[in-house]
Design a protein around this motif. Sequence first.
Motif, PDB file in Angstrom:
ATOM      1  N   ALA A  90      42.983  58.243  70.637  1.00 15.27           N
ATOM      2  CA  ALA A  90      43.208  57.113  71.531  1.00 15.27           C
ATOM      3  C   ALA A  90      42.489  55.885  70.976  1.00 15.27           C
ATOM      4  O   ALA A  90      41.470  56.001  70.288  1.00 15.27           O
ATOM      5  CB  ALA A  90      42.692  57.433  72.928  1.00 15.27           C
ATOM      6  N   LYS A  91      43.006  54.717  71.258  1.00 21.15           N
ATOM      7  CA  LYS A  91      42.372  53.479  70.791  1.00 21.15           C
ATOM      8  C   LYS A  91      40.939  53.367  71.308  1.00 21.15           C
ATOM      9  O   LYS A  91      40.051  52.865  70.609  1.00 21.15           O
ATOM     10  CB  LYS A  91      43.194  52.271  71.238  1.00 21.15           C
ATOM     11  CG  LYS A  91      44.547  52.166  70.554  1.00 21.15           C
ATOM     12  CD  LYS A  91      45.331  50.966  71.069  1.00 21.15           C
ATOM     13  CE  LYS A  91      46.692  50.884  70.407  1.00 21.15           C
ATOM     14  NZ  LYS A  91      47.498  49.764  70.936  1.00 21.15           N
ATOM     15  N   GLU A 140      44.977  61.605  74.644  1.00 22.27           N
ATOM     16  CA  GLU A 140      45.356  60.283  75.140  1.00 22.27           C
ATOM     17  C   GLU A 140      44.288  59.698  76.054  1.00 22.27           C
ATOM     18  O   GLU A 140      44.152  58.475  76.168  1.00 22.27           O
ATOM     19  CB  GLU A 140      46.706  60.363  75.861  1.00 22.27           C
ATOM     20  CG  GLU A 140      47.872  60.622  74.900  1.00 22.27           C
ATOM     21  CD  GLU A 140      49.199  60.786  75.622  1.00 22.27           C
ATOM     22  OE1 GLU A 140      49.185  61.123  76.834  1.00 22.27           O
ATOM     23  OE2 GLU A 140      50.254  60.604  74.981  1.00 22.27           O
ATOM     24  N   GLU A 142      57.119  55.996  71.524  1.00 24.80           N
ATOM     25  CA  GLU A 142      55.946  55.134  71.364  1.00 24.80           C
ATOM     26  C   GLU A 142      54.699  55.901  71.794  1.00 24.80           C
ATOM     27  O   GLU A 142      54.622  56.418  72.905  1.00 24.80           O
ATOM     28  CB  GLU A 142      56.098  53.865  72.207  1.00 24.80           C
ATOM     29  CG  GLU A 142      55.004  52.856  71.963  1.00 24.80           C
ATOM     30  CD  GLU A 142      55.259  51.542  72.705  1.00 24.80           C
ATOM     31  OE1 GLU A 142      54.320  50.740  72.788  1.00 24.80           O
ATOM     32  OE2 GLU A 142      56.381  51.352  73.187  1.00 24.80           O
ATOM     33  N   ARG A 143      53.741  56.001  70.898  1.00 28.47           N
ATOM     34  CA  ARG A 143      52.532  56.764  71.174  1.00 28.47           C
ATOM     35  C   ARG A 143      51.405  55.857  71.635  1.00 28.47           C
ATOM     36  O   ARG A 143      51.282  54.723  71.189  1.00 28.47           O
ATOM     37  CB  ARG A 143      52.068  57.495  69.912  1.00 28.47           C
ATOM     38  CG  ARG A 143      52.888  58.715  69.526  1.00 28.47           C
ATOM     39  CD  ARG A 143      52.398  59.263  68.210  1.00 28.47           C
ATOM     40  NE  ARG A 143      53.021  60.538  67.888  1.00 28.47           N
ATOM     41  CZ  ARG A 143      53.185  60.984  66.660  1.00 28.47           C
ATOM     42  NH1 ARG A 143      52.775  60.255  65.637  1.00 28.47           N
ATOM     43  NH2 ARG A 143      53.741  62.153  66.440  1.00 28.47           N
ATOM     44  N   SER A 144      50.573  56.409  72.510  1.00 24.92           N
ATOM     45  CA  SER A 144      49.354  55.689  72.869  1.00 24.92           C
ATOM     46  C   SER A 144      48.232  56.052  71.899  1.00 24.92           C
ATOM     47  O   SER A 144      47.147  55.482  71.961  1.00 24.92           O
ATOM     48  CB  SER A 144      48.938  56.028  74.302  1.00 24.92           C
ATOM     49  OG  SER A 144      48.689  57.415  74.438  1.00 24.92           O
TER      50      SER A 144
END
Length: 219
Positions: A94-95, A152, A170-172
């Motif tokens: 995850a970001k 995520e 689209e991935r998170s």
Amino acid sequence: MGGELHRAAESSDTSPRGLVRVTAAPYMCFDFLAPFSGAVAKKYPGLRLEVLSGIQYLDLGRGEADLALRARCPPNADLKRVYGVQIRNAVFVAKSLKAKLPKRPTLQQIPWVAWAPPFDATPPNPQLESIIPGFSPVFTADNYLVMLAAAEAGVGAMVLGDLRHRFVRERSLVPLDLDLGPYATSELHLVCAKSALDIPRVRKVSELLVEELEQAKKR
């Protein structure tokens, strides 16, 4: 034998219609086969896919499934390898987790999401154990979607196959620039019982899968 007799009785059906059962690992079912089935339904309304997600291999010779996407070539002489492709593997987080990690983290500095028993011998667990001394994941689960949800949420990282098919959602999650060494790539094989391709609907789905995998290989 039951699967063989059933297929022989249906081999005279010349139209691509009816049910085709495709089995694969949970990630491939979720990421690729589910959206692929939508494309099949639009192009061939008479065809219906049943996607069987699981860790253990189903017995194709006995008709438990018609087609399979597998990481290994079939050792059984009754099975046929229809197509194969090499897949890049990457570490995804995850970001929010990426922002907390060092700019260029080592494999040992990554908190990992992995398989729990009874699937703890399922890739990538053994591979990570072999390249990370004292490998100890921060989160484990026996269900792929639970693992994905944890990743995520920023709990840890996952190793995922980076197959560039046209259905990629689209991935998170975002990839990390990490070297997985000998496990940087893996193989994916389309497999079936030799008799299964005599059935028009199975042959058609097999052809469509090969088309998609060939296009993904070029991306």
